[in-house]
Write an enzyme that holds these catalytic residues in place. Structure first.
Site, PDB file in Angstrom:
ATOM      1  N   GLY A  40      -1.935   8.313   0.166  1.00 27.94           N
ATOM      2  CA  GLY A  40      -0.769   7.626  -0.152  1.00 27.94           C
ATOM      3  C   GLY A  40      -0.160   7.895  -1.748  1.00 27.94           C
ATOM      4  O   GLY A  40      -1.309   7.923  -2.558  1.00 27.94           O
ATOM      5  N   THR A  42      -4.152   4.792  -6.305  1.00 28.29           N
ATOM      6  CA  THR A  42      -3.647   4.109  -5.034  1.00 28.29           C
ATOM      7  C   THR A  42      -3.399   2.622  -5.497  1.00 28.29           C
ATOM      8  O   THR A  42      -3.936   2.008  -6.214  1.00 28.29           O
ATOM      9  CB  THR A  42      -5.006   3.983  -4.011  1.00 28.29           C
ATOM     10  OG1 THR A  42      -4.714   3.214  -2.897  1.00 28.29           O
ATOM     11  CG2 THR A  42      -6.383   3.650  -4.574  1.00 28.29           C
ATOM     12  N   ASP A  61      -3.832   0.205  -3.463  1.00 30.83           N
ATOM     13  CA  ASP A  61      -4.623  -0.859  -2.707  1.00 30.83           C
ATOM     14  C   ASP A  61      -5.624  -1.344  -3.656  1.00 30.83           C
ATOM     15  O   ASP A  61      -6.247  -2.430  -3.352  1.00 30.83           O
ATOM     16  CB  ASP A  61      -5.367  -0.097  -1.705  1.00 30.83           C
ATOM     17  CG  ASP A  61      -4.447   0.489  -0.698  1.00 30.83           C
ATOM     18  OD1 ASP A  61      -3.303   0.222  -0.408  1.00 30.83           O
ATOM     19  OD2 ASP A  61      -4.815   1.482   0.254  1.00 30.83           O
ATOM     20  N   ASP A 112      -8.803  -0.641  -4.041  1.00 39.17           N
ATOM     21  CA  ASP A 112      -9.791  -0.742  -2.960  1.00 39.17           C
ATOM     22  C   ASP A 112     -11.179   0.285  -3.491  1.00 39.17           C
ATOM     23  O   ASP A 112     -11.946   0.289  -2.570  1.00 39.17           O
ATOM     24  CB  ASP A 112      -9.420  -0.364  -1.740  1.00 39.17           C
ATOM     25  CG  ASP A 112      -8.841   1.072  -1.551  1.00 39.17           C
ATOM     26  OD1 ASP A 112      -8.833   1.823  -2.231  1.00 39.17           O
ATOM     27  OD2 ASP A 112      -8.725   1.424  -0.128  1.00 39.17           O
ATOM     28  N   ARG A 140      -4.150  -1.987   2.881  1.00 33.15           N
ATOM     29  CA  ARG A 140      -4.911  -1.359   3.853  1.00 33.15           C
ATOM     30  C   ARG A 140      -5.967  -2.540   4.291  1.00 33.15           C
ATOM     31  O   ARG A 140      -5.837  -3.588   4.564  1.00 33.15           O
ATOM     32  CB  ARG A 140      -5.540  -0.173   3.465  1.00 33.15           C
ATOM     33  CG  ARG A 140      -6.123   0.522   4.569  1.00 33.15           C
ATOM     34  CD  ARG A 140      -6.695   2.040   4.144  1.00 33.15           C
ATOM     35  NE  ARG A 140      -5.758   3.048   3.396  1.00 33.15           N
ATOM     36  CZ  ARG A 140      -5.061   3.799   4.261  1.00 33.15           C
ATOM     37  NH1 ARG A 140      -5.424   3.966   5.505  1.00 33.15           N
ATOM     38  NH2 ARG A 140      -4.150   4.663   3.746  1.00 33.15           N
TER      39      ARG A 140
END
Ligand code: F6P
Length: 319
Positions: A11, A125, A127, A129, A171
């Site tokens: 992404g 990213t 995210d 994460d 996510r």
């Protein structure tokens, strides 16, 4: 002269262009031939790449998306696809490859490193994460986008006296929800890392109403599950009209924040330095305002800690 390839994978994230610019310019500064690979590992397989010079990365620092485009390549996971990618690396005499992406992209870099390709991962990213780094490139910009949206939704929410559930991306990680919720003054933050209680959310809503509050914002991380069900349940239980907004892909686009541009510039520069030092299988991170590099295996095996203290702070401040 050495040759280094750069690709963006998975992404996209705001700041990828700033990172590409930094990698390319740091390479050229060090007399390295720089190759820009299109569409991630898929472009590597297809030999879809071009030489990049100083001008190739002009006027991109502030742009969203990625000029190299991106993809999630399934073919690269196959032995045949992997072999084709290795062949292209060989044909172009690449001494190193800089991979901009998240955990999936880093796994690809790790596989290449196992067979002798010098790879460096730059965490890009929204995210946030990845456990080994405080922040990933793109996260802060995504938070800004979500906070901007929360403010706008609050305006209309107050005008109508409604409650709003706002779903954000991430996510399986609740960081965008947590940070956007704190910065946006959300009354409730729902994340996958924490159990949530619909009754408690409803009680907060009703308590706010009783003291004359006209809006109520619930930030909901996509990893939790079905935001629509929660929205319906809140409306049924409280009798207050409750709307759902899914922010979606706007969180991935737009001009990167200064924080992300600076992070991208620092990491891009360091990636080239590491390759010139003969390093491989390293993931760049940001810890205590320092750019650090860790082994990709270690980076991927670390378990992410949720910021409980910030979550508790949000709860206290949103009474
Ligand atoms: O990893 C970034 C991310 O935007 C996640 O937050 C989201 O769950 C996912 O990508 C969406 O992926 P796709 O672009 O494949 O729809």
């Amino acid at each position: 002269m050495k040759t280094i390839g750069v690709l963006t994978s998975g992404g996209d994230a705001p700041g990828m262009n700033a990172a590409i610019r930094a990698v390319v310019r740091a390479g050229i500064y060090n007399n390295v031939r720089m190759l820009g690979i299109q569409q991630g590992y898929q472009g590597l397989i297809n030999g879809d790449l071009d030489d990049m010079d100083v001008s190739s990365v002009a006027d991109i620092l502030h742009r969203g998306g990625t000029i190299l485009r991106t993809a999630r390549s399934e073919e690269f996971m196959t032995p045949e696809g992997f072999r084709k990618a290795l062949n292209v690396i060989d044909v172009y005499n690449m001494d190193g490859l800089v991979v901009l992406g998240g955990d999936g992209s880093f796994k690809g870099a790790r596989e290449l490193a196992k067979v002798g390709v010098n790879t460096i991962g730059i965490p890009c990213t929204i995210d946030n994460d990845l456990a080994y780094t405080d922040y990933t490139i793109g996260f802060m910009t995504a938070v800004e986008t979500a906070v901007d949206a929360i403010g706008k939704i609050r305006d209309t929410s107050s005008a109508h006296g409604r409650a709003n559930v706002i779903e954000v991306m991430g996510r399986h990680c609740g960081d965008i929800a947590l940070y956007a919720g704190v910065a946006g003054g959300a009354e409730s933050i729902v994340v996958p890392e924490k159990d949530f209680d619909v009754e408690e959310i409803c009680q907060r809503l009703l308590k706010g109403r009783n003291r004359g509050k006209l809006h109520h914002i619930i930030v909901f991380a996509e990893g939790v599950g079905n935001a629509y069900e929660l929205t319906k349940e809140i409306e049924e239980k409280t009798g207050i009209e409750t709307k759902l907004t899914v922010l979606g892909y706007i969180q991935r686009g737009g001009s990167a924040s200064s924080f992300d541009r600076i992070l991208a510039s620092r990491m891009g520069m360091r990636a080239v330095e590491l390759l010139l030092d003969g390093k491989s299988n390293r993931a760049l991170g940001f810890k205590c305002n320092e750019i650090v590099d860790v082994d990709i295996n270690e980076a991927l095996s670390m378990k992410k800690n949720f910021e409980d203290d910030l979550y508790e702070t949000a709860k206290v401040l949103s009474i």
